[in-house]
Design an enzyme around this catalytic site. Structure first.
Site, mmCIF file in Angstrom:
data_model
loop_
_atom_site.group_PDB
_atom_site.id
_atom_site.type_symbol
_atom_site.label_atom_id
_atom_site.label_comp_id
_atom_site.label_asym_id
_atom_site.label_seq_id
_atom_site.Cartn_x
_atom_site.Cartn_y
_atom_site.Cartn_z
ATOM 1 N N ASP A 198 1.258 -1.957 5.184
ATOM 2 C CA ASP A 198 1.506 -0.564 5.236
ATOM 3 C C ASP A 198 1.100 0.093 6.475
ATOM 4 O O ASP A 198 -0.025 0.121 6.546
ATOM 5 C CB ASP A 198 1.479 0.285 3.968
ATOM 6 C CG ASP A 198 2.483 -0.020 3.010
ATOM 7 O OD1 ASP A 198 3.066 -1.215 3.084
ATOM 8 O OD2 ASP A 198 2.238 0.706 2.110
ATOM 9 N N ASN A 206 6.220 9.427 13.511
ATOM 10 C CA ASN A 206 7.892 9.866 13.324
ATOM 11 C C ASN A 206 8.290 11.324 13.385
ATOM 12 O O ASN A 206 9.062 11.703 14.122
ATOM 13 C CB ASN A 206 8.441 9.178 12.143
ATOM 14 C CG ASN A 206 9.463 8.177 12.469
ATOM 15 O OD1 ASN A 206 9.898 7.989 13.790
ATOM 16 N ND2 ASN A 206 9.978 7.393 11.299
ATOM 17 N N HIS A 211 11.950 9.721 16.546
ATOM 18 C CA HIS A 211 12.234 8.465 16.113
ATOM 19 C C HIS A 211 12.101 7.592 17.060
ATOM 20 O O HIS A 211 11.837 6.260 16.869
ATOM 21 C CB HIS A 211 13.614 8.770 15.437
ATOM 22 C CG HIS A 211 13.904 8.949 14.100
ATOM 23 N ND1 HIS A 211 13.304 8.346 12.951
ATOM 24 C CD2 HIS A 211 14.475 10.278 13.797
ATOM 25 C CE1 HIS A 211 13.548 9.274 11.822
ATOM 26 N NE2 HIS A 211 14.168 10.329 12.334
ATOM 27 N N ASP A 215 10.281 4.008 16.651
ATOM 28 C CA ASP A 215 10.532 2.596 16.846
ATOM 29 C C ASP A 215 10.198 1.940 17.903
ATOM 30 O O ASP A 215 9.876 0.898 17.648
ATOM 31 C CB ASP A 215 12.290 2.890 17.464
ATOM 32 C CG ASP A 215 13.230 3.299 16.351
ATOM 33 O OD1 ASP A 215 13.020 3.386 15.076
ATOM 34 O OD2 ASP A 215 14.389 3.481 16.853
ATOM 35 N N ASP A 241 8.098 1.119 7.090
ATOM 36 C CA ASP A 241 6.731 0.875 7.766
ATOM 37 C C ASP A 241 5.992 -0.172 7.103
ATOM 38 O O ASP A 241 4.872 -0.258 7.152
ATOM 39 C CB ASP A 241 5.931 1.963 8.173
ATOM 40 C CG ASP A 241 5.653 2.824 6.794
ATOM 41 O OD1 ASP A 241 6.069 2.450 5.583
ATOM 42 O OD2 ASP A 241 5.038 3.922 6.737
ATOM 43 N N ARG A 262 -8.621 -8.327 12.366
ATOM 44 C CA ARG A 262 -8.146 -8.600 13.850
ATOM 45 C C ARG A 262 -6.812 -7.614 13.890
ATOM 46 O O ARG A 262 -6.564 -7.126 15.144
ATOM 47 C CB ARG A 262 -8.025 -9.926 14.224
ATOM 48 C CG ARG A 262 -7.923 -10.111 15.721
ATOM 49 C CD ARG A 262 -8.171 -11.683 16.444
ATOM 50 N NE ARG A 262 -6.947 -12.424 15.686
ATOM 51 C CZ ARG A 262 -7.129 -13.461 15.108
ATOM 52 N NH1 ARG A 262 -8.584 -13.810 15.037
ATOM 53 N NH2 ARG A 262 -6.162 -14.191 14.742
#
Lengths: 330, 198
Positions: A198, A206, A211, A215, A241, A262
């Site tokens: 997540d 956002n 947006h 993106d 997401d 990582r």
């Protein structure tokens, strides 16, 4: 000898020569059996010497067959088929044959440069040639159509399984791959590991930067995940997401945690969109198929979700193994 | 191999053993569950893999599987009809096999059937040599001969020799005709609209 055979075989020169100099009874690949009616065979005595079975059967015996096959010795790739009739008592006056090219028609027409004039008006040869040629054209068209449809279907399939923004696998593709991996692992196949990701702070990127910036971040995350995958692994965007990694093959918890750290480090690298910095991180939840007997997709996904929330609660930007959550309970 | 061959194997698996078996075989052989397009060409190795996986899944010998495939195919009405073009009785049919390769070539140039040669060995005994790649066509035709004997109502003994003097690609089927008109057989009429029930 009829005009077509005469044209095909230089018939004028052939007249009065022994039948077996130019024809063989049977197809090329047929084995020559000794002539059954050797005594009465009209082709066994050539030049005073007996040549047993040269023609495979006497002309008289083939007159008793329902159908006769001949091979042209000068053009062994072409055969003739038809009917033979004995003339006179015991075939004493010779043998009459009514022959056609059968399925060698096209080769014969090409080899001997035959034209419409070489076939009797009642012969269906021209219709057969026409049909064969027309059929080949239709087949070509149908084959091309099949190829186009096949290509279109494959493209549609790929599109149906791909997230349009990031080009990662979509939820449907991930679920299918997961089912397959679970079924494989349940039957003693390779184990696998799931990492649910997540993104942290994505909503604020956002909301504050727009947006387009969102993106841009999603695309960059997709690139990172794609780069971290080994051959055989699969990265997918499950929606919004939320991402999921399917890692095939055995891994130790240490290896998974190392990979998770990582990935988080790379997610946290500064990303710039139109001169403004987009700061995100990731909360990762990990489940391993070896902890399940047998591995069940639904349960694993629920547990991965639980581990991800535990990572969020632990301050975000960290990786939590579901196995470690359970430890205190057992 | 022409997709038609692969598609036949697919249909045989689906119709005889059920969709689940086909999906399992397709999955293991790396074929999409939709299967094959009859008119497209596929690599020969794919056909080999498909057969291997099918035999492993069903725990059958390859040649037994292929023989059942031959029987299955010749009991499909469109194929049965084409085979019945062979003639009035079973002996006519056997003789017509000499022409099968040429005739199929007329219809479908890309379908490479093996070369079939029938030899008479005396009263009611024949041997059909089957030369073609890959090996296994002999088994398919053994199945075809068996099914067509039923279709013509003939009583025959059929035995497949997997290795013959015709080299590695050669197989031979021994046919012993015991009774041409043992049972009444199924009907066949040239004028029954071909392709009406595909």
């Amino acid at each position: 000898m009829g005009p077509t055979l005469r044209k095909a075989l230089d018939g004028d020169a052939m007249l009065d020569q022994p039948f077996s100099d130019h024809f063989r009874v049977g197809r090329l690949q047929d084995r020559i059996e000794p002539c059954g009616a050797a005594e009465s065979c009209d082709c066994t005595v050539v030049g005073g010497a007996k040549r047993l079975g040269d023609c495979g059967a006497s002309l008289l015996t083939i007159a008793n067959e329902r159908m006769v096959h001949l091979t042209l010795l000068s053009q062994p790739a072409i055969g003739l088929r038809g009917e033979a009739f004995a003339l006179g008592p015991q075939g004493r006056d010779g043998t009459l044959m009514n022959l056609s090219f059968g399925f060698y028609l096209r080769e014969a027409v090409a080899t001997f440069s035959l034209t419409e004039r070489d076939f009797a008006p009642a012969d269906l040869a021209m219709e057969l040639l026409y049909l064969q040629e027309a059929k080949s054209l239709v087949m070509q068209e149908l084959r091309a159509l099949t190829q186009r449809l096949d290509g279109a279907r494959k493209q549609a399939e790929t599109q149906a399984l791909t997230d349009p923004l990031t080009a990662l696998a979509n939820r449907r593709a991930m679920e299918a791959a997961l089912e397959q991996a679970s079924a494989g692992a349940a039957q003693g196949g390779a184990p696998f590991t799931l990492i649910q990701i997540d993104l942290d702070y994505f909503k604020s990127v956002n909301d504050t930067l727009g947006h387009a910036a969102g993106d841009y971040v999603l695309l960059d995350v997709a690139r990172i995940l794609h780069e971290e995958m080994r051959a055989g692994d699969l990265a997918g965007r499950m929606g919004g997401d939320e991402f999921l990694l399917l890692l095939r093959g055995a891994m130790t918890p240490e290896q998974v945690m190392h990979l998770g750290d990582r990935i988080i480090a790379r997610l946290q690298e500064p990303k710039w969109h139109e001169g403004r910095e987009c700061l995100v991180s990731g909360s990762l939840g990990v489940v391993m198929s070896l902890d399940y007997q047998p591995p069940e997709t639904e349960r694993m996904l629920v547990d991965a979700d639980t581990a991800t929330y535990a990572a969020k609660n632990a301050g975000r930007g960290c990786c939590v193994l579901y196995r470690d959550l359970e430890m205190p309970k057992t | 191999m022409l997709g038609l061959v692969n598609r036949s194997i697919q249909n045989f698996l689906t119709d005889t053993f059920g969709e689940r078996i086909w999906y399992a075989v397709a999955c293991k052989a790396g074929v999409s569950p939709e299967g094959f397009e009859p008119m497209l060409s596929y690599e020969d190795a794919l056909t080999d893999r498909l057969l291997d996986v099918a035999c492993e899944t069903l725990d059958r010998r390859l040649f037994d599987f292929l023989e059942d495939l031959g029987t299955y195919l010749s009991t499909r009405e469109p194929v049965r009809r084409l085979l019945r073009y062979g003639g009035r009785d079973y002996v006519d049919f056997l003789r017509s096999l000499n022409e099968l390769q040429g005739r199929t070539q007329l219809a479908l140039e890309d379908l490479k059937l093996p070369e079939l040669t029938l030899r008479g060995l005396g009263v009611g005994r024949y041997t059909l040599s089957v030369i073609g790649a890959p090996p296994g066509w002999g088994a398919v035709f053994a199945g075809v001969l068996r099914a067509m004997a039923d279709d013509y109502g003939a009583l025959v003994l059929i035995e497949l020799n997997e290795h013959t003097e015709d080299g590695p690609a050669g197989e031979a089927i021994a046919v012993q005709l015991l009774d041409s008109f043992h049972a009444s057989g199924r009907s066949f009429d040239l004028s029954d609209a071909a392709g009406a029930e595909m």
